[in-house]
Design a protein around this motif. Structure first.
Motif, PDB file in Angstrom:
ATOM      1  N   GLN A 194       0.816  -1.203   0.000  1.00 51.12           N
ATOM      2  CA  GLN A 194       0.000   0.000   0.000  1.00 51.12           C
ATOM      3  C   GLN A 194       0.855   1.261   0.000  1.00 51.12           C
ATOM      4  O   GLN A 194       0.588   2.208  -0.753  1.00 51.12           O
ATOM      5  CB  GLN A 194      -0.949  -0.001   1.202  1.00 51.12           C
ATOM      6  N   TRP A 201       1.441   6.910  -6.491  1.00 49.91           N
ATOM      7  CA  TRP A 201       0.306   7.781  -6.779  1.00 49.91           C
ATOM      8  C   TRP A 201       0.637   9.247  -6.495  1.00 49.91           C
ATOM      9  O   TRP A 201       0.194  10.142  -7.228  1.00 49.91           O
ATOM     10  CB  TRP A 201      -0.900   7.326  -5.975  1.00 49.91           C
ATOM     11  N   ASP A 255      -8.374  -0.486 -11.326  1.00 51.19           N
ATOM     12  CA  ASP A 255      -7.897  -0.096  -9.994  1.00 51.19           C
ATOM     13  C   ASP A 255      -8.778  -0.662  -8.890  1.00 51.19           C
ATOM     14  O   ASP A 255      -9.308   0.065  -8.037  1.00 51.19           O
ATOM     15  CB  ASP A 255      -7.809   1.433  -9.884  1.00 51.19           C
ATOM     16  N   THR A 256      -8.921  -1.973  -8.869  1.00 52.26           N
ATOM     17  CA  THR A 256      -9.608  -2.668  -7.781  1.00 52.26           C
ATOM     18  C   THR A 256      -8.716  -3.805  -7.313  1.00 52.26           C
ATOM     19  O   THR A 256      -8.394  -4.705  -8.088  1.00 52.26           O
ATOM     20  CB  THR A 256     -10.967  -3.233  -8.233  1.00 52.26           C
ATOM     21  N   ARG A 287      -7.776  -1.517   0.225  1.00 51.73           N
ATOM     22  CA  ARG A 287      -8.223  -2.498  -0.766  1.00 51.73           C
ATOM     23  C   ARG A 287      -9.747  -2.550  -0.808  1.00 51.73           C
ATOM     24  O   ARG A 287     -10.351  -2.719  -1.876  1.00 51.73           O
ATOM     25  CB  ARG A 287      -7.651  -3.879  -0.445  1.00 51.73           C
ATOM     26  N   SER A 290     -11.034   0.367  -2.713  1.00 52.76           N
ATOM     27  CA  SER A 290     -10.731   0.224  -4.137  1.00 52.76           C
ATOM     28  C   SER A 290     -11.761  -0.658  -4.827  1.00 52.76           C
ATOM     29  O   SER A 290     -12.057  -0.471  -6.014  1.00 52.76           O
ATOM     30  CB  SER A 290      -9.323  -0.358  -4.328  1.00 52.76           C
ATOM     31  N   LYS A 293     -15.535   0.419  -6.865  1.00 51.76           N
ATOM     32  CA  LYS A 293     -15.220   1.211  -8.052  1.00 51.76           C
ATOM     33  C   LYS A 293     -16.420   2.012  -8.549  1.00 51.76           C
ATOM     34  O   LYS A 293     -16.307   3.213  -8.815  1.00 51.76           O
ATOM     35  CB  LYS A 293     -14.715   0.272  -9.151  1.00 51.76           C
ATOM     36  N   ARG A 296     -17.176   4.917  -6.339  1.00 50.17           N
ATOM     37  CA  ARG A 296     -16.168   5.974  -6.443  1.00 50.17           C
ATOM     38  C   ARG A 296     -16.350   6.809  -7.702  1.00 50.17           C
ATOM     39  O   ARG A 296     -16.148   8.024  -7.691  1.00 50.17           O
ATOM     40  CB  ARG A 296     -14.764   5.359  -6.402  1.00 50.17           C
TER      41      ARG A 296
END
Length: 472
Positions: A194, A201, A255-256, A287, A290, A293, A296
């Motif tokens: 992470q 990121w 991005d999961t 996680r 994420s 999705k 988000r």
């Protein structure tokens, strides 16, 4: 021919580990209910020292006594099914090793269920992935200690070797110790992955760096203090181009992030033991969010964040991120090793902390240069209550903490999620604080629930008749 050991479950991990034993000169019988897997194993092993009997009965009959059976099957019901199949076929003194990612409490329960049968049960953590299983994993066996003399020459022969030649395999202790150590390993792994992701990121979002440029940065970092397997593979991942689209491969991966539960188990164990492990827990929550999705994507149009681009010096920020990453890694390892100590206090396993750091130095997913310093810290002081209090690591954190504050502040001001970075800083600050606002919290608990409180000026437990005061 009587075979040295047997491996049940010839999926990639099981087959590779069995081939590793063959490559080290042992004779191995492999068994799987799927004939195709048995055939693939025989073709890959390509040795007169390998066999794949078609039935469980023939498999067990082919093993030299006392028999060693290594089960490489998914945790849970599959392990119980293997044990149920083996029990009528094995004899007292035979050894069953569960090499899956089993919850340590389940291992302890299975040991209790096998008491009186004469079978020796071992739960063994295996780390290193598919390549590690074939070329040398880190192995963390624990359980019935009577099995160790028989297992030691087998397991240490196939384990990875650290730079000083030490095998990355040692006895962890009784009961579920082996699987507990592997669970903590995986918790640290969650945190490590992470924080590396957050560093990536931050460079992408704040500096608009390309994946290739970020990959080159990680490759440079891997030549210094941050040298590790995870940093190395991150550099490789970010350099890859998708042959179908021509885009960086990382940008075509959804991005999961998925998870198998060991990070969650580590976080739950910390809560059960009353221990602080926020960076490990935040990695699990990261996680989880994420995976949401679709939510988000909707929230991106509803919930607003800060505007404005980063206008500082890129080189300076990259170095701050590097030093922050180092500090956060130290905090994550500190939480992991405190969790090991808490489990040890609860179950009296006598976990070898320096030995655990020793076997994690090679073969496993979290292998890193940092682990030699961790090994040295616990070799100097086996009673060290927190890794951050070791002089070397205290100096590292002192040197890096201002950079971590700057990076966390930038992440917050620019709306870049960095929960592991932020939790590590809060953990560091809380641990170094001689006073915290828990005095008010305890007063609140006493106010509404008469839970009592302690005083700073004399011993004992006290209660105040609070009552809401009139404002008239």
């Amino acid at each position: 021919m009587a075979f040295d050991l047997g491996v049940i479950g010839l999926g990639v991990m099981g087959a590779n580990l069995a081939r590793n034993f063959v490559d080290k000169g042992f004779s191995v019988a492999g068994f799987d209910v799927e004939a195709a897997k048995r055939e693939r194993f025989l073709q890959a092993a390509a040795s007169g020292r390998a066999s794949a009997p078609p039935t469980m009965q023939a498999f067990v009959a082919s093993l030299a006594a006392p028999r060693v059976v290594l089960a490489m099957v998914p945790a849970g019901a599959a392990v119980d099914a293997v044990i149920d199949s083996l029990r009528p076929l094995l004899e007292p003194g035979d050894i069953v090793v569960d090499g899956g990612n089993t919850r340590y409490g389940d291992t302890q329960a299975r040991m209790l269920a096998l008491e009186g049968t004469g079978l020796l049960y071992v739960g063994m953590g295996v780390s290193g992935g598919e390549e590690g299983a074939l070329r040398g994993p880190a192995l963390m066996p624990g359980g019935d200690e009577r099995a160790w003399p028989r297992l030691k020459p087998l397991l240490q022969a196939v384990a990875a070797r650290a730079g000083d030649g030490q095998p990355c395999c040692e006895w962890m202790g009784t009961g579920g110790a082996g699987h507990f150590v592997k669970m903590v390993h995986n918790g640290i792994e969650y945190a490590d992955m992470q924080v590396i992701g957050e560093a990536y990121w931050l460079m992408r979002e704040l500096l608009r760096m390309t994946p290739a440029d970020i990959g080159r940065t990680f490759a440079q970092w891997n030549e210094g203090e941050l040298e590790s397997y995870l940093v190395a593979i991150t550099a490789d991942i970010l350099s890859r181009i998708d042959p179908e689209s021509g885009r960086p491969l990382v940008e075509v991966i959804l991005d999961t992030a998925e998870q198998k539960g060991t990070g969650k188990w580590a976080s739950q164990a910390a809560l059960d033991f009353g221990l602080t492990a926020p960076t490990i827990a935040e990695a699990v929550f990261a996680r989880t969010v994420s995976a949401a999705k679709e939510e988000r994507v909707v929230a991106a149009d509803v919930l607003k964040g800060p505007g404005g681009a980063f206008d500082g010096d890129p080189a300076t920020l990259i170095e701050k991120i590097r030093r922050s990453l180092l500090a956060v890694k130290v905090c994550a390892y500190a939480q992991g090793f405190q969790l090991l100590q808490a489990g040890d206090r609860e179950h009296v396993w006598n976990l070898p902390l320096a030995g655990i750091a020793t076997i994690w130095r090679a073969g496993c997913i979290i292998r890193a240069r940092l682990l030699e310093d961790i090994r040295s810290a616990y070799a100097r002081d086996g009673e060290l209550v927190n890794l951050m209090l070791d002089a070397r690591f205290a100096a590292t954190l002192a040197a890096c903490q201002e950079d971590l504050r700057d990076v966390v502040g930038l992440a917050a001001r620019h709306g870049v999620p960095a929960p592991a970075f932020m939790s590590a800083l809060a953990y560091y600050d809380a641990y170094r604080s001689p006073q915290l606002p828990a005095n008010l919290l305890q007063a609140q608990r006493d106010y509404f629930g008469s839970h009592l409180y302690q005083r700073v000026d004399r011993p004992g437990k006290f209660h105040t008749q609070w009552g809401l005061r009139s404002t008239s």
